[in-house]
Design a protein around this motif. Sequence first.
Motif, PDB file in Angstrom:
ATOM      1  N   ASN A 113      47.797  -8.271 -41.383  1.00 24.08           N
ATOM      2  CA  ASN A 113      47.695  -9.510 -40.126  1.00 24.08           C
ATOM      3  C   ASN A 113      47.578  -8.969 -38.995  1.00 24.08           C
ATOM      4  O   ASN A 113      47.614  -9.019 -38.001  1.00 24.08           O
ATOM      5  N   MET A 114      47.051  -7.321 -38.905  1.00 21.37           N
ATOM      6  CA  MET A 114      46.859  -6.810 -38.029  1.00 21.37           C
ATOM      7  C   MET A 114      45.296  -7.323 -37.474  1.00 21.37           C
ATOM      8  O   MET A 114      45.325  -6.781 -36.178  1.00 21.37           O
ATOM      9  N   LEU A 115      44.524  -8.266 -38.123  1.00 23.43           N
ATOM     10  CA  LEU A 115      42.872  -7.918 -37.970  1.00 23.43           C
ATOM     11  C   LEU A 115      42.998  -9.520 -37.123  1.00 23.43           C
ATOM     12  O   LEU A 115      43.411 -10.148 -38.421  1.00 23.43           O
ATOM     13  N   PRO A 116      42.209 -10.124 -35.764  1.00 23.29           N
ATOM     14  CA  PRO A 116      41.508 -10.982 -36.039  1.00 23.29           C
ATOM     15  C   PRO A 116      40.770 -12.005 -37.245  1.00 23.29           C
ATOM     16  O   PRO A 116      40.477 -10.783 -37.455  1.00 23.29           O
ATOM     17  N   MET A 117      40.741 -12.566 -36.977  1.00 21.15           N
ATOM     18  CA  MET A 117      40.139 -13.838 -38.613  1.00 21.15           C
ATOM     19  C   MET A 117      38.993 -14.407 -37.962  1.00 21.15           C
ATOM     20  O   MET A 117      38.879 -14.508 -36.660  1.00 21.15           O
ATOM     21  N   PRO A 118      37.432 -14.351 -38.521  1.00 23.21           N
ATOM     22  CA  PRO A 118      36.556 -15.430 -37.506  1.00 23.21           C
ATOM     23  C   PRO A 118      37.333 -16.175 -36.978  1.00 23.21           C
ATOM     24  O   PRO A 118      37.714 -17.240 -37.541  1.00 23.21           O
ATOM     25  N   GLY A 119      36.466 -16.893 -36.275  1.00 23.07           N
ATOM     26  CA  GLY A 119      37.252 -18.078 -35.390  1.00 23.07           C
ATOM     27  C   GLY A 119      38.002 -18.160 -34.466  1.00 23.07           C
ATOM     28  O   GLY A 119      38.356 -18.714 -33.689  1.00 23.07           O
ATOM     29  N   GLU A 120      38.981 -17.137 -34.592  1.00 21.49           N
ATOM     30  CA  GLU A 120      39.959 -16.612 -33.645  1.00 21.49           C
ATOM     31  C   GLU A 120      39.131 -15.807 -32.173  1.00 21.49           C
ATOM     32  O   GLU A 120      38.948 -15.168 -32.431  1.00 21.49           O
ATOM     33  N   PRO A 121      39.323 -16.274 -31.197  1.00 22.51           N
ATOM     34  CA  PRO A 121      39.376 -15.668 -29.408  1.00 22.51           C
ATOM     35  C   PRO A 121      39.562 -14.018 -29.591  1.00 22.51           C
ATOM     36  O   PRO A 121      38.269 -14.041 -29.262  1.00 22.51           O
TER      37      PRO A 121
END
Length: 208
Positions: free
Chosen positions: A109-117
């Motif tokens: 939940n702490m990590l941005p996923m590919p595709g997120e700005p």
Amino acid sequence: MAQFCCNNGRELLSLMQLGAAGGVGFDIAENILQQARATAQKANIQNCSFVACNILDIGAQYHGQFDLILFTIGAITWFKDLDPLFQKVAACLKPGGVLFIHDFHPVMNMLPMPGEPEFDPAHPNQVVYSYFRNEPWVENEGMGYMSEQYHSKTFTSFSHTMGRIVTAVSSAGMRIRKLEEFDYDVGLSDAYDGKGFPLSYLLTAEKL
Ligand SMILES: C[S@@+](CC[C@H](N)C(=O)[O-])C[C@H]1O[C@@H](n2cnc3c(N)ncnc32)[C@H](O)[C@@H]1O
């Protein structure tokens, strides 16, 4: 055995084929359970039934019935409060019965996923979100079971820290036997695999 939040039943039906004596799948979505029943019929699996209900409302006839209760990826996130959820699990297990959870690790939940700005492929070790997020996740982009994103009704899910998961399981009267953490993702993206983050886990607990 039982699977809570069993979706279209494919995991539970696979376990039936591995030799489980009998199974019950519970899910709130009647339409998806129709698929599960159709698959069971096609596969000629007769020792497995599917019940449409909110997990929190599972009837007393299922209390003390199961040797094993399973939650798989993306199931407990739909429950705001884990205490009543695991109390229901404990009520439905036989003494000595086992709860098994396989899921995304809360650190994801702490990590941005590919595709997120916020995702920066040049710096894939950046933590962006709080581990202690209290606000729900509110989404209108479908459930990820479709190949494309689509506008859906609103889905509301919740972050739970590992501490809250373990405490809720223990408080419900189950002893944690094993908590295994893995450095690979089990459904969203391989962008963080093998980079030192815990991305998935298996928790096994036994009803006292
Ligand atoms: C994303 S699926 C994941 C389950 C499984 N890992 C899978 O991939 O099939 C989550 C399921 O939980 C069910 N669900 C959500 N909230 C529920 C509730 N309160 N009671 C019962 N089922 C619920 C949904 O209908 C959905 O089928």
